[in-house]
Design an enzyme around this catalytic site. Sequence first.
Site, PDB file in Angstrom:
ATOM      1  N   SER A  99      23.399  97.626  58.132  1.00  0.00           N
ATOM      2  CA  SER A  99      22.032  98.087  57.855  1.00  0.00           C
ATOM      3  C   SER A  99      21.379  98.378  59.200  1.00  0.00           C
ATOM      4  O   SER A  99      20.980  97.455  59.919  1.00  0.00           O
ATOM      5  CB  SER A  99      21.243  97.017  57.092  1.00  0.00           C
ATOM      6  N   LYS A 134      14.440  91.868  61.186  1.00  0.00           N
ATOM      7  CA  LYS A 134      14.897  93.122  61.778  1.00  0.00           C
ATOM      8  C   LYS A 134      14.681  94.288  60.824  1.00  0.00           C
ATOM      9  O   LYS A 134      14.155  95.344  61.195  1.00  0.00           O
ATOM     10  CB  LYS A 134      16.377  93.023  62.141  1.00  0.00           C
ATOM     11  N   LYS A 137      18.274 102.073  52.219  1.00  0.00           N
ATOM     12  CA  LYS A 137      18.398 100.629  52.442  1.00  0.00           C
ATOM     13  C   LYS A 137      17.113 100.056  53.027  1.00  0.00           C
ATOM     14  O   LYS A 137      16.718  98.928  52.702  1.00  0.00           O
ATOM     15  CB  LYS A 137      19.581 100.325  53.371  1.00  0.00           C
TER      16      LYS A 137
END
Length: 294
Positions: A97, A242, A173
């Site tokens: 990701s 993140k 995502k």
Amino acid sequence: MSATIGFIGTGLIGAPMVERLLESGRSVVVWNRSPEKLAPLLAAGATAAGSMQELAQQVDIVCTCLTDTGAVEDVLFADNGIARVMRTGQLLVDLSSIAPDATQRMAERLAAESGARWIDAPVSGGVPAARAGRLIIFAGGDADDIARAAPVFDALSQRVTHMGGNGAGQLAKSCNQQIVACNLMVIAEMLAFAEKSGVDASKLPAALAGGFADSLPLQIFGPRMAAGIDTPRLGAVGTFRKDIEQVGRLAHEVGALIPVTRAAIERYREALVHADIGADGDASRLIRLTRGVS
């Protein structure tokens, strides 16, 4: 002839992906900077490569599942990176990701330097879905390339959605993580609120199951939060931080308003410096922000 699959990044979710590929009869070559971490996968039938480049030279499809954008860029384009030895038509399936814009740039660079093809294929569903081969995959890239990646996708996922060109899978995502990260923070607050109100918080995940408030994060992390269980780790706080920070950056760049998400970003920043949570802590620890545990 069946495709040989290489896998770089055998961490929390990468390792069960490799196990699932092996269980599905795929031939898998693995590499890790810490070779001792490969022992369970080798015992399950994987083959170890001596280096990343050796792995890339041996396989038809290279899968990466790494921590962040910088890690993916290093694996591909550092002095010992695999882009130097990849070949025309070979597939790179990035299950990490990472940033959509960086993905698009790296895909273009890989094609220019080696002729290899890039599919961004971030996943959703976490460790349990990885073990069961029931991940959701958001794919970015060429439709024909995605079809050629079937040996990977058929083993790992219940659904693959082609979102568009390179970077589109990663953008999808980011949308997914925007919901998940905010949801986890609200679940933590809800359970702490219930506890302070005299409700048995441990009963709430089952009580809410099937209703509008239900979700996989509630059913996976809710019982752990209520019971104070944070092992084994199913999702690191730092990973969600993140991902949601990336949503903040991307939203700013396109002018999207995300006030609720920005409030969650601040709470994740607090969690990272909390004495009893931290970047490596499981997301079930988020309840400690609201309980006041230190």
